[in-house]
Structure formats: structure tokens, C-alpha cells
Design a protein around this motif. Structure first.
Motif, short mmCIF file in Angstrom:
data_model
loop_
_atom_site.label_atom_id
_atom_site.label_comp_id
_atom_site.label_asym_id
_atom_site.label_seq_id
_atom_site.Cartn_x
_atom_site.Cartn_y
_atom_site.Cartn_z
N CYS A 141 59.98 31.83 39.21
CA CYS A 141 60.17 30.40 39.46
C CYS A 141 59.10 29.50 38.82
O CYS A 141 59.43 28.47 38.22
N THR A 142 57.82 29.85 38.98
CA THR A 142 56.77 28.96 38.46
C THR A 142 56.86 28.84 36.93
O THR A 142 56.92 27.72 36.41
N PRO A 143 56.93 29.96 36.19
CA PRO A 143 57.06 29.84 34.73
C PRO A 143 58.35 29.12 34.31
O PRO A 143 58.32 28.28 33.40
N ILE A 165 46.23 31.22 29.10
CA ILE A 165 45.07 31.92 29.66
C ILE A 165 45.52 32.53 30.98
O ILE A 165 45.90 31.81 31.91
N GLY A 166 45.50 33.85 31.06
CA GLY A 166 45.98 34.58 32.24
C GLY A 166 47.14 35.48 31.86
O GLY A 166 47.97 35.10 31.04
N ARG A 167 47.17 36.68 32.45
CA ARG A 167 48.23 37.64 32.11
C ARG A 167 48.80 38.29 33.36
O ARG A 167 49.13 39.48 33.34
N HIS A 190 42.82 36.51 28.24
CA HIS A 190 42.47 37.08 29.55
C HIS A 190 40.96 37.24 29.61
O HIS A 190 40.24 36.76 28.71
N SER A 191 40.49 37.95 30.63
CA SER A 191 39.04 37.99 30.85
C SER A 191 38.28 38.75 29.76
O SER A 191 37.07 38.61 29.65
N LYS A 192 38.97 39.51 28.94
CA LYS A 192 38.29 40.25 27.87
C LYS A 192 38.42 39.55 26.52
O LYS A 192 37.96 40.08 25.50
N ILE A 232 45.59 26.55 41.52
CA ILE A 232 45.51 25.89 42.82
C ILE A 232 44.24 26.43 43.48
O ILE A 232 44.22 27.55 43.96
N ASN A 233 43.18 25.65 43.43
CA ASN A 233 41.90 26.12 44.00
C ASN A 233 41.42 25.10 45.01
O ASN A 233 41.25 23.93 44.68
N ARG A 234 41.21 25.54 46.24
CA ARG A 234 40.75 24.61 47.27
C ARG A 234 39.23 24.55 47.24
O ARG A 234 38.57 25.58 47.21
N LEU A 287 57.44 22.49 41.13
CA LEU A 287 58.56 23.11 40.43
C LEU A 287 58.94 24.47 41.02
O LEU A 287 60.07 24.92 40.88
N THR A 288 57.98 25.12 41.67
CA THR A 288 58.24 26.49 42.13
C THR A 288 59.40 26.52 43.13
O THR A 288 60.33 27.31 42.98
N ILE A 289 59.36 25.65 44.12
CA ILE A 289 60.45 25.63 45.11
C ILE A 289 61.75 25.15 44.45
O ILE A 289 62.81 25.71 44.69
P1 NDP Z 1 45.69 36.34 38.85
O1 NDP Z 1 44.40 36.41 39.55
O2 NDP Z 1 46.73 37.38 39.09
O3 NDP Z 1 45.42 36.31 37.25
C1 NDP Z 1 44.37 35.58 36.72
C2 NDP Z 1 44.30 35.81 35.22
O4 NDP Z 1 43.23 35.05 34.71
C3 NDP Z 1 44.04 37.27 34.86
O5 NDP Z 1 44.93 37.69 33.84
C4 NDP Z 1 42.58 37.26 34.38
O6 NDP Z 1 42.31 38.18 33.32
C5 NDP Z 1 42.45 35.85 33.85
N1 NDP Z 1 41.04 35.48 33.89
C6 NDP Z 1 40.19 35.54 34.94
N2 NDP Z 1 38.97 35.15 34.58
C7 NDP Z 1 39.03 34.84 33.26
C8 NDP Z 1 38.08 34.40 32.32
N3 NDP Z 1 36.80 34.21 32.64
N4 NDP Z 1 38.51 34.18 31.04
C9 NDP Z 1 39.79 34.37 30.70
N5 NDP Z 1 40.73 34.80 31.57
C10 NDP Z 1 40.36 35.04 32.83
O7 NDP Z 1 46.26 34.88 39.14
P2 NDP Z 1 47.75 34.27 39.11
O8 NDP Z 1 48.31 34.33 37.73
O9 NDP Z 1 48.54 34.82 40.23
O10 NDP Z 1 47.43 32.75 39.50
C11 NDP Z 1 46.64 31.93 38.70
C12 NDP Z 1 46.43 30.59 39.38
O11 NDP Z 1 47.69 29.94 39.53
C13 NDP Z 1 45.85 30.65 40.81
O12 NDP Z 1 45.02 29.54 41.01
C14 NDP Z 1 47.07 30.56 41.69
O13 NDP Z 1 46.75 30.02 42.95
C15 NDP Z 1 47.93 29.63 40.90
N6 NDP Z 1 49.37 29.77 41.15
C16 NDP Z 1 50.11 28.63 41.35
C17 NDP Z 1 51.46 28.69 41.55
C18 NDP Z 1 52.22 27.41 41.75
O14 NDP Z 1 51.83 26.37 41.31
N7 NDP Z 1 53.33 27.41 42.40
C19 NDP Z 1 52.19 29.96 41.58
C20 NDP Z 1 51.35 31.10 41.28
C21 NDP Z 1 49.99 30.98 41.08
P3 NDP Z 1 42.34 39.78 33.51
O15 NDP Z 1 43.81 40.15 33.52
O16 NDP Z 1 41.63 40.31 32.32
O17 NDP Z 1 41.66 40.07 34.81
#
Ligand code: NDP
Length: 307
Positions: A141-143, A165-167, A190-192, A232-234, A287-289
């Protein structure tokens, strides 16, 4: 510098929900009422709020909804039983299992037990595979909502450099696949990732799905880029508030009243470099809902051969 355009997720979500309601009405004329079952285990306050919103929204849009609330102590076997019953029910088109689940429950096994036809979250490996291979699938849903934001805002995707950024399986990977399907040139970080800023500075479309407050800073953004901020970070300390929102009086009033506020994965200063961006809150979140509702109607139609 031009004033960046704010992509209003609430407005786009409202538009999608109105379309879902109209579709539900058209289906009602054919004797079909799409049904969503929400399974909420135990008493996690945040989950309760999310599920309540989902149930309320389904009802507002004319969908049938059923809330199932197994106790915190439920076993994997018992949950598999709940899912099997929902899979078999003809009045249920979508099954939503609210995460997180208690640790004694095997979440992977459970998500795989949901019939792919009713997997409105798009997490089942069959839907993941279908999406990957370009077959009709229920997309997460989110994507899916993020693509709607771009399309409905007339932001071109084809041929653009998109950097994600994020996988994660929930956001990073599926949005990358969807952007690729829309013919963007996609880079997944991603983080690497080495020298992240040098990669993100190439992005015409930058997706931040990291889960770290204010991670994306101005020097990481190509001037004029479109930023989709999923984070979403509080935050609740004054020090953090000032780091992101110093001088933002409206935000400060709300912060003082509530004792906390939400910040995305993008620093507010970085938005100033962008051409367009989704704010937090009120951007990607709504958008998710909306897409969950759209997926439920889609699942109802697919299952009855109405698409
Ligand atoms: P995850 O924790 O599952 O994934 C985070 C990703 O960020 C990982 O792939 C990680 O890399 C990467 N990452 C972390 N640190 C770094 C860095 N320093 N440099 C580059 N990449 C980095 O999170 P989600 O994908 O589940 O969620 C991400 C955010 O989105 C959260 O804040 C969450 O609350 C929000 N969210 C919001 C939604 C909405 O709006 N409805 C729905 C879902 C999520 P690696 O894989 O290498 O560890």
C-alpha cells in the motif's frame, strides 16, 4: 530559489477514497460488497489506532469490515486457523494482519498462509513475485500510494533518475520495483552504500525510507528534485525539536501542546532545495490507508473476474 511545491497527501488520499466509494457503489448495484477483515492481536496501542482507522475508513467508503481480535497469548496454530477461516469466507476479499505480532507467533508463516488473492497488504511472496515479473498483483500500500502521488501531481517518472534510500520489504524494495515499472532509472541505497550523498545528488526523484529523523540534509539533494519522505519519527525533546523546527511557530505550538511531534527522514532544510516534496505528516502517510481500501476493492473485482 523557487518555492518548492508541497505534495498534499491528504488531498490525494481523499480523492482516491472518493473513487473507491464510487466503485463500491457500482459493485453494490451488482450485489457485491467488498469486505476487509482486520486481525488485531493483543493490545498494542499504536496498532489499535491504525486498525480502528482502517475499519472506520472501510465503513465510510461502503465496504464491509470485520475486526478479529485474538488475545496476546494466541499461538501460531490458532492464528493459522483464523487465517484459514478468513480465506474460506466469501464475504471477505481482503485480509489484513496488523503487525507487529507477539513473538511466539511465526509472522512469516502466517503471512504466507493468507490467500494471495486476499493479500491486500501485498506481502505474500506470490504477490511480490507477480509484481517483480509485471503480472497483475496486489502491490504494497505505501509504495503504491507513492506512485499515485507522483502520477496525480503530474511529476514525470519515465527516464528520471530515481534514488531510493532503504531496502525494506515493505517500502524500499517495492517502491524501487514500481518506479522501475514506470521506466525510471532506479538506484537502491542502504546502510552499506559508499558516499551516499554523491548518489542521492543525482536523483530527480529521491525516496527516503530509512527510519532516521532528518537524515537527508540539503547537500544530499539535487536542486529542483522531487522528494518523497516516508519516514515517521516521533521526537519529544526540546533539543531535537530545535534541530529540525527552530523558528516554526505553528509546529512549536503543536509540540508544546502535545509534548511531541513527527519528523520525517528528511531534514526540513533539505525540502527547501527540492522542487516538490511530501511533508511529514500529511504526505505519504495518508496514502497507506487509501491504497488499502483501493486494494480491497481491486481484490473483490479480481476474485470475481470483474477486472
Ligand atoms: P526498515 O528499518 O525496515 O529499513 C530501513 C532501511 O534504511 C534499511 O534498508 C537500512 O539499510 C536503511 N538505512 C538505515 N540506516 C542507513 C544509513 N545510515 N544510510 C543509508 N541507509 C540506511 O524501515 P522501513 O522501510 O520499514 O521504514 C522506513 C521509515 O518509513 C520508518 O520511519 C517507518 O516508520 C516509515 N514508514 C511509514 C509508512 C507510512 O507512511 N505509512 C509505512 C511504512 C514505514 P540496511 O538494509 O543496510 O540495514
Amino acid at each position: 530559489m523557487m518555492t518548492p511545491r508541497i505534495l498534499d497527501g491528504n488531498a490525494i488520499a481523499a480523492q482516491i477514497k472518493a473513487e473507491v466509494a464510487a466503485e463500491a457503489q457500482a459493485l453494490a448495484a451488482k450485489g457485491v460488497r467488498p469486505g476487509l477483515a482486520a486481525v488485531l492481536v493483543g493490545n498494542v496501542p499504536a496498532s489499535e489506532i491504525y486498525v480502528r482507522n482502517k475499519v472506520r475508513t472501510s465503513e465510510q467508503l461502503g465496504l464491509y469490515s470485520d475486526l478479529i481480535t485474538p488475545p496476546e497469548t494466541v499461538t501460531t496454530e490458532e492464528m493459522l486457523d483464523v487465517v484459514a477461516q478468513l480465506n474460506a469466507r466469501d464475504d471477505i476479499d481482503g485480509i489484513l494482519i496488523q503487525l507487529p505480532l507477539p513473538k511466539q507467533v511465526n509472522a512469516k508463516r502466517l503471512l504466507e498462509a493468507v490467500s494471495p488473492e486476499k493479500d491486500v497488504d501485498g506481502f505474500h511472496p506470490v504477490n511480490v513475485g507477480r509484481l517483480q515479473t509485471g503480472q497483475p498483483a496486489l502491490a504494497p500500500c505505501t509504495p503504491a500510494g507513492m506512485i499515485e502521488i507522483l502520477k496525480r501531481s503530474d511529476i514525470p517518472i519515465a527516464g528520471q533518475n530515481a534514488v531510493v534510500i532503504g531496502r525494506s520489504d515493505i517500502v524500499g524494495k517495492p517502491i524501487s520495483i514500481l518506479l522501475l515499472q514506470e521506466n525510471a532509472t532506479v538506484t537502491i541505497c542502504h546502510s552499506k552504500t559508499r558516499d551516499l550523498a554523491s548518489v542521492t545528488r543525482n536523483a530527480d526523484i529521491l525516496v527516503a525510507a530509512i527510519g532516521r529523523p532528518g537524515f537527508v540534509t540539503p547537500e544530499m539533494v539535487k536542486p529542483g528534485a522531487t522528494i518523497l519522505d516516508v519516514g515517521i519519527n516521533r521526537i519529544s525533546s526540546r533539543e531535537e525539536f530545535d534541530k529540525y523546527f527552530a523558528g516554526d511557530e505553528k509546529r512549536e505550538q503543536a509540540f508544546l501542546l502535545k509534548g511531541s511531534t513527527i519528523v520525517g527522514d528528511v531534514h526540513p532544510e533539505a525540502f527547501k532545495v527540492a522542487g516538490a516534496y511530501t511533508p511529514v505528516p500529511g504526505g505519504v502517510g495518508p496514502l497507506t490507508i487509501a491504497m488499502l481500501m483501493a486494494n480491497t476493492v481491486r481484490a473483490a473485482k479480481l476474485r470475481r473476474g470483474l477486472v
